[in-house]
Design a protein around this motif. Structure first.
Motif, mmCIF file in Angstrom:
data_model
loop_
_atom_site.group_PDB
_atom_site.id
_atom_site.type_symbol
_atom_site.label_atom_id
_atom_site.label_comp_id
_atom_site.label_asym_id
_atom_site.label_seq_id
_atom_site.Cartn_x
_atom_site.Cartn_y
_atom_site.Cartn_z
ATOM 1 N N UNK A 8 25.672 -19.085 -66.398
ATOM 2 C CA UNK A 8 24.254 -19.388 -66.606
ATOM 3 C C UNK A 8 24.029 -19.979 -67.987
ATOM 4 N N UNK A 9 24.674 -19.409 -68.983
ATOM 5 C CA UNK A 9 24.510 -19.909 -70.348
ATOM 6 C C UNK A 9 24.982 -21.359 -70.450
ATOM 7 N N UNK A 10 26.129 -21.654 -69.875
ATOM 8 C CA UNK A 10 26.690 -23.006 -69.948
ATOM 9 C C UNK A 10 25.782 -24.009 -69.238
ATOM 10 N N UNK A 11 25.214 -23.607 -68.121
ATOM 11 C CA UNK A 11 24.428 -24.540 -67.321
ATOM 12 C C UNK A 11 22.975 -24.667 -67.776
ATOM 13 N N UNK A 12 22.397 -23.604 -68.334
ATOM 14 C CA UNK A 12 20.955 -23.592 -68.562
ATOM 15 C C UNK A 12 20.519 -23.517 -70.026
ATOM 16 N N UNK A 13 21.338 -23.011 -70.904
ATOM 17 C CA UNK A 13 20.914 -22.758 -72.272
ATOM 18 C C UNK A 13 21.273 -23.909 -73.209
ATOM 19 N N UNK A 14 20.584 -23.911 -74.367
ATOM 20 C CA UNK A 14 20.899 -24.864 -75.438
ATOM 21 C C UNK A 14 20.982 -24.081 -76.745
ATOM 22 N N UNK A 15 21.747 -24.623 -77.690
ATOM 23 C CA UNK A 15 21.985 -23.937 -78.958
ATOM 24 C C UNK A 15 21.697 -24.867 -80.123
ATOM 25 N N UNK A 16 21.208 -24.260 -81.210
ATOM 26 C CA UNK A 16 20.979 -24.992 -82.451
ATOM 27 C C UNK A 16 22.312 -25.122 -83.171
ATOM 28 N N UNK A 17 22.617 -26.308 -83.633
ATOM 29 C CA UNK A 17 23.890 -26.521 -84.311
ATOM 30 C C UNK A 17 23.854 -26.113 -85.786
ATOM 31 N N UNK A 18 22.736 -25.567 -86.256
ATOM 32 C CA UNK A 18 22.663 -25.089 -87.640
ATOM 33 C C UNK A 18 22.522 -23.576 -87.727
ATOM 34 N N UNK A 19 21.541 -22.996 -87.034
ATOM 35 C CA UNK A 19 21.295 -21.550 -87.150
ATOM 36 C C UNK A 19 21.811 -20.770 -85.936
ATOM 37 N N UNK A 20 22.284 -21.451 -84.920
ATOM 38 C CA UNK A 20 22.836 -20.891 -83.696
ATOM 39 C C UNK A 20 21.817 -20.101 -82.874
#
Length: 66
Positions: free
Chosen positions: A43-55
């Motif tokens: 689910x995380x791989x398919x649906x989530x997004x992450x900030x490349x600075x603060x995570x």
């Protein structure tokens, strides 16, 4: 230039990126984030997004204007 919808709501500076936009080192960081306990990896791989600075991990799908 990043779209406003792609800007991190937590730090305001980083860009929210999907799994396929992250490199191998960033994948390892994501695997160690607290979200691992709350969501299935798939689910995380398919649906989530992450900030490349603060995570910050965005867990909700936000509607985008076309």
């Amino acid at each position: 230039m990043a779209l406003k919808e792609d800007r991190c709501p937590h730090c305001g500076e980083g860009q929210l990126r999907k799994w396929y936009e992250l490199n191998a080192e960033e994948h390892e960081v994501v695997r160690r984030l607290p979200g691992t306990a709350d969501y299935a990896f798939r689910e995380r791989v398919m649906m989530h997004r992450w900030c490349n600075l603060c995570w910050h991990e965005e867990t909700t799908q936000t509607p985008r204007n076309a």
